[in-house]
Design an enzyme around this catalytic site. Structure first.
Site, PDB file in Angstrom:
ATOM      1  CG  HIS A 137      -0.511   0.211   2.524  1.00 51.78           C
ATOM      2  ND1 HIS A 137      -0.963  -0.512   3.606  1.00 51.78           N
ATOM      3  CD2 HIS A 137       0.408   1.064   3.031  1.00 51.78           C
ATOM      4  CE1 HIS A 137      -0.345  -0.090   4.702  1.00 51.78           C
ATOM      5  NE2 HIS A 137       0.489   0.859   4.376  1.00 51.78           N
ATOM      6  CD  GLU A 142      -4.485  -1.462   3.157  1.00 49.37           C
ATOM      7  OE1 GLU A 142      -3.452  -1.915   2.613  1.00 49.37           O
ATOM      8  OE2 GLU A 142      -4.608  -1.373   4.393  1.00 49.37           O
TER       9      GLU A 142
HETATM   10  C1  F6R Z   1       1.416   6.710   6.514  1.00 56.59           C
HETATM   11  C2  F6R Z   1       1.013   5.919   5.348  1.00 56.59           C
HETATM   12  C3  F6R Z   1       1.426   4.501   5.187  1.00 56.59           C
HETATM   13  C4  F6R Z   1       2.829   4.190   5.694  1.00 56.59           C
HETATM   14  C5  F6R Z   1       3.137   2.705   5.530  1.00 56.59           C
HETATM   15  C6  F6R Z   1       4.491   2.346   6.116  1.00 56.59           C
HETATM   16  O1  F6R Z   1       0.910   8.038   6.440  1.00 56.59           O
HETATM   17  O2  F6R Z   1       0.302   6.411   4.542  1.00 56.59           O
HETATM   18  O3  F6R Z   1       1.317   4.152   3.829  1.00 56.59           O
HETATM   19  O4  F6R Z   1       3.755   4.965   4.978  1.00 56.59           O
HETATM   20  O5  F6R Z   1       2.153   1.946   6.170  1.00 56.59           O
HETATM   21  O6  F6R Z   1       4.441   2.534   7.507  1.00 56.59           O
HETATM   22  P1  F6R Z   1       5.751   2.431   8.404  1.00 56.59           P
HETATM   23  O7  F6R Z   1       6.627   3.553   8.003  1.00 56.59           O
HETATM   24  O8  F6R Z   1       5.278   2.606   9.814  1.00 56.59           O
HETATM   25  O9  F6R Z   1       6.354   1.102   8.124  1.00 56.59           O
END
Ligand code: F6R
Length: 240
Positions: A137, A142
């Site tokens: 995503h 998603e």
């Molecule tokens: C956050 C977002 C998500 C995150 C992704 C990765 O604003 O839109 O797409 O970038 O879920 O999350 P982390 O960095 O926590 O692994």
């Protein structure tokens, strides 16, 4: 798509920071598309440091965030508006009036999507920062999200809820839905900077870069964008 592999999370953050710093220096009134999550924390710390040293200023900068949980607002520690104030906005010289996120407490989400699309139309991103979900995503688009989609409400997948629960306390539950920019809104950015760290993202990284462009892997759409820089740490690049 330019792919840069770095040794570790620190070096990934350094490379991302240099790119973002150049945008802010060259375009002091740029619109930054921003992300939350664990991945951009190092980059945000570096931006805060540069602002404290007066190397950059956010006075004329505008920001639009990717997403927000439905049901959470500025007083909830788990909301993205809270996250942004804690990690960036509250630590730099930005005018909060120039920072935009979808409203997770909106009374009517259909109108909120229209309102946020209006904000995005008025503020096209000079650069959009992205993280990557383990399921491919971007934002909270998603698998299956349409490539021509704009701001919408989304039910989070089990993978995303499980991944994000690590950031929630014992007595807190991860909201089941979110409001997110659509893929078309992300693709409109002039430049895209994606940071990815960790072994658990290596399959999604492979699918994004080497796989077919398909809605089954939302991030694969980035193959069609003319100016994307992907900065990986070595673990995330493990299958390339
Ligand atoms: C956050 C977002 C998500 C995150 C992704 C990765 O604003 O839109 O797409 O970038 O879920 O999350 P982390 O960095 O926590 O692994």
């Amino acid at each position: 798509m330019k792919v840069i592999t770095t040794a570790d999370y620190g070096e990934m953050s350094d490379v991302g920071f240099e790119l973002m710093k150049d945008v802010i220096k060259n375009t002091p009134d740029a619109t930054l598309g921003l992300a939350t999550g664990t991945t951009p924390l190092g980059l945000y710390d570096r931006l805060v440091g540069a602002c404290c040293k007066k190397e950059i200023s956010f006075k004329k900068i505008k920001t639009v965030n990717l997403d927000e949980y439905v049901g959470l607002g500025a007083n909830d520690r788990q909301s993205y508006v809270y996250f942004m104030r804690e990690h960036l906005f509250g630590r730099v010289d930005i005018d909060l009036k120039n920072t935009y996120l979808p409203d997770g407490l909106a009374a009517d989400f259909r109108s909120e999507c229209v309102r946020y699309d209006g904000i995005l139309n008025a503020h096209p991103q000079s650069i959009q920062l992205l993280g990557l979900g383990r399921d491919g995503h971007i934002g909270f688009n998603e698998p299956g999200a349409p490539f021509d989609g704009h701001t919408h409400i989304v039910r989070l997948t089990e993978t995303t809820v499980a991944d994000n629960s690590r950031l929630f306390g014992e007595h807190e539950t991860v909201p089941g839905s979110a409001i997110t920019m659509g893929i078309a809104d992300i693709m409109r950015a002039k430049r895209i900077l994606m940071l990815v760290s960790g072994e658990n993202k290596k399959q999604a990284v492979y699918d994004m870069i080497k796989g077919p462009v398909t809605e089954d892997c939302p991030a694969s759409v980035l193959q069609r964008h003319p100016d994307v820089t992907v900065v990986l740490d070595r673990a995330a690049a493990g299958l390339l």
